[in-house]
Design a protein around this motif. Structure first.
Motif, PDB file in Angstrom:
ATOM      1  N   ARG A 297      42.074  41.496  38.198  1.00 48.80           N
ATOM      2  CA  ARG A 297      43.164  41.971  37.339  1.00 48.80           C
ATOM      3  C   ARG A 297      43.697  43.249  37.967  1.00 48.80           C
ATOM      4  N   SER A 298      45.003  43.295  38.144  1.00 46.76           N
ATOM      5  CA  SER A 298      45.655  44.482  38.688  1.00 46.76           C
ATOM      6  C   SER A 298      46.527  45.094  37.609  1.00 46.76           C
ATOM      7  N   GLU A 299      46.420  46.396  37.474  1.00 47.59           N
ATOM      8  CA  GLU A 299      47.203  47.132  36.480  1.00 47.59           C
ATOM      9  C   GLU A 299      47.999  48.216  37.194  1.00 47.59           C
ATOM     10  N   ILE A 300      49.258  48.365  36.786  1.00 48.06           N
ATOM     11  CA  ILE A 300      50.124  49.414  37.319  1.00 48.06           C
ATOM     12  C   ILE A 300      50.360  50.428  36.200  1.00 48.06           C
ATOM     13  N   TYR A 301      50.128  51.690  36.530  1.00 47.99           N
ATOM     14  CA  TYR A 301      50.324  52.787  35.580  1.00 47.99           C
ATOM     15  C   TYR A 301      51.388  53.735  36.109  1.00 47.99           C
ATOM     16  N   ASN A 302      52.128  54.375  35.204  1.00 50.74           N
ATOM     17  CA  ASN A 302      53.080  55.395  35.630  1.00 50.74           C
ATOM     18  C   ASN A 302      52.395  56.765  35.656  1.00 50.74           C
ATOM     19  N   GLN A 303      53.161  57.787  35.957  1.00 50.63           N
ATOM     20  CA  GLN A 303      52.614  59.137  36.100  1.00 50.63           C
ATOM     21  C   GLN A 303      52.056  59.704  34.795  1.00 50.63           C
ATOM     22  N   HIS A 304      52.376  59.096  33.662  1.00 56.86           N
ATOM     23  CA  HIS A 304      51.856  59.536  32.365  1.00 56.86           C
ATOM     24  C   HIS A 304      50.602  58.766  31.967  1.00 56.86           C
ATOM     25  N   GLY A 305      50.137  57.903  32.857  1.00 54.89           N
ATOM     26  CA  GLY A 305      48.960  57.092  32.558  1.00 54.89           C
ATOM     27  C   GLY A 305      49.269  55.905  31.663  1.00 54.89           C
ATOM     28  N   GLU A 306      50.549  55.576  31.501  1.00 52.32           N
ATOM     29  CA  GLU A 306      50.958  54.452  30.659  1.00 52.32           C
ATOM     30  C   GLU A 306      50.961  53.164  31.485  1.00 52.32           C
ATOM     31  N   LEU A 307      50.380  52.122  30.931  1.00 55.43           N
ATOM     32  CA  LEU A 307      50.384  50.819  31.573  1.00 55.43           C
ATOM     33  C   LEU A 307      51.808  50.277  31.583  1.00 55.43           C
ATOM     34  N   VAL A 308      52.321  49.923  32.769  1.00 57.28           N
ATOM     35  CA  VAL A 308      53.676  49.373  32.853  1.00 57.28           C
ATOM     36  C   VAL A 308      53.674  47.899  33.239  1.00 57.28           C
ATOM     37  N   MET A 309      52.604  47.443  33.893  1.00 55.20           N
ATOM     38  CA  MET A 309      52.509  46.037  34.299  1.00 55.20           C
ATOM     39  C   MET A 309      51.055  45.669  34.518  1.00 55.20           C
ATOM     40  N   HIS A 310      50.728  44.427  34.232  1.00 48.04           N
ATOM     41  CA  HIS A 310      49.413  43.910  34.630  1.00 48.04           C
ATOM     42  C   HIS A 310      49.563  42.463  35.051  1.00 48.04           C
ATOM     43  N   MET A 311      48.674  42.071  35.963  1.00 47.98           N
ATOM     44  CA  MET A 311      48.655  40.678  36.419  1.00 47.98           C
ATOM     45  C   MET A 311      47.224  40.317  36.777  1.00 47.98           C
ATOM     46  N   SER A 312      46.943  39.044  36.700  1.00 52.83           N
ATOM     47  CA  SER A 312      45.626  38.569  37.116  1.00 52.83           C
ATOM     48  C   SER A 312      45.820  37.311  37.948  1.00 52.83           C
ATOM     49  N   GLY A 313      44.901  37.109  38.858  1.00 58.81           N
ATOM     50  CA  GLY A 313      45.004  35.948  39.730  1.00 58.81           C
ATOM     51  C   GLY A 313      43.763  35.802  40.585  1.00 58.81           C
ATOM     52  N   VAL A 314      43.832  34.873  41.505  1.00 58.78           N
ATOM     53  CA  VAL A 314      42.697  34.531  42.356  1.00 58.78           C
ATOM     54  C   VAL A 314      43.086  34.718  43.815  1.00 58.78           C
ATOM     55  N   GLY A 315      42.200  35.329  44.573  1.00 62.53           N
ATOM     56  CA  GLY A 315      42.364  35.436  46.012  1.00 62.53           C
ATOM     57  C   GLY A 315      41.274  34.641  46.700  1.00 62.53           C
ATOM     58  N   MET A 316      41.602  34.080  47.841  1.00 60.87           N
ATOM     59  CA  MET A 316      40.626  33.321  48.634  1.00 60.87           C
ATOM     60  C   MET A 316      40.270  34.169  49.857  1.00 60.87           C
ATOM     61  N   PHE A 317      38.962  34.281  50.131  1.00 59.72           N
ATOM     62  CA  PHE A 317      38.501  35.108  51.243  1.00 59.72           C
ATOM     63  C   PHE A 317      37.482  34.355  52.083  1.00 59.72           C
ATOM     64  N   ARG A 318      37.569  34.594  53.386  1.00 54.29           N
ATOM     65  CA  ARG A 318      36.581  34.030  54.309  1.00 54.29           C
ATOM     66  C   ARG A 318      35.231  34.675  54.038  1.00 54.29           C
ATOM     67  N   ARG A 319      34.201  33.889  54.161  1.00 52.42           N
ATOM     68  CA  ARG A 319      32.839  34.397  53.974  1.00 52.42           C
ATOM     69  C   ARG A 319      32.297  34.909  55.312  1.00 52.42           C
ATOM     70  N   ARG A 320      31.591  36.008  55.251  1.00 53.87           N
ATOM     71  CA  ARG A 320      30.969  36.575  56.441  1.00 53.87           C
ATOM     72  C   ARG A 320      29.856  35.680  56.933  1.00 53.87           C
ATOM     73  N   SER A 321      29.129  35.135  55.969  1.00 57.33           N
ATOM     74  CA  SER A 321      27.987  34.242  56.266  1.00 57.33           C
ATOM     75  C   SER A 321      28.186  32.933  55.514  1.00 57.33           C
ATOM     76  N   PRO A 322      28.957  32.019  56.084  1.00 58.69           N
ATOM     77  CA  PRO A 322      29.244  30.744  55.399  1.00 58.69           C
ATOM     78  C   PRO A 322      27.972  30.008  54.980  1.00 58.69           C
ATOM     79  N   GLY A 323      28.008  29.541  53.747  1.00 56.68           N
ATOM     80  CA  GLY A 323      26.931  28.699  53.242  1.00 56.68           C
ATOM     81  C   GLY A 323      25.721  29.425  52.684  1.00 56.68           C
ATOM     82  N   GLU A 324      25.683  30.750  52.792  1.00 57.05           N
ATOM     83  CA  GLU A 324      24.519  31.487  52.263  1.00 57.05           C
ATOM     84  C   GLU A 324      24.691  31.809  50.808  1.00 57.05           C
TER      85      GLU A 324
END
Length: 152
Positions: free
Chosen positions: A125-152
């Protein structure tokens, strides 16, 4: 190629934060004229007559800035394999000229791929805040990443 961050470097509860990025009126208008040419994004005078009472950044510009901040924070140095998409995106509060935005990214879940031993997914979940600490946007999603040690 060697990366700084692989799937194994992410864990639930992990938080990463950026420094602020200030958004100018010129940047707001230039982006909007090209990608979201609604009057409250492109014309300061016309924007005063709208619900927002003044110029605001396109939500898509805020989302684009969030992506840039994620890249600068860790994606460029990671073994990223892309993303199947964003599950949720909400613009909570208008972003105005001169606002300084910062991003907070929290890992919600990690999962090794059942079908690909060289890959794992990271839900965040990513949240964007302005200089007053107010939440202005949020989003959530999935990222795919290579594994350092495949299969472990």
């Amino acid at each position: 190629m060697s990366y700084k961050y692989y799937w194994e470097d992410f864990y639930p509860g992990q938080v990463r934060e950026t420094n602020g990025y200030s958004l100018s009126e010129v940047e707001i208008i230039e982006f909007a004229k090209k990608y979201d040419p609604q009057p409250f994004h492109t014309d300061s005078e016309k924007a005063k007559q709208t619900y927002f009472g003044g110029l605001i950044a396109s939500g898509w510009q805020t989302a684009s800035l969030a992506m840039r901040m994620l890249c600068d924070l860790y994606l460029i140095e990671s073994a990223s394999m892309g993303s199947p998409g964003v599950d949720e995106l909400r613009w909570v509060k208008p972003v105005r000229p001169g606002d300084t935005l910062r991003l907070k990214s929290t890992v919600l879940e990690t999962r090794a791929s059942a079908s690909r031993s060289d890959m794992g997914t990271v839900r965040s979940r990513s949240e964007i805040y302005n200089q007053h600490g107010e939440l202005v946007m949020h989003m959530s999603g999935v990222g795919m990443f290579r594994r350092r040690s495949p299969g472990e």
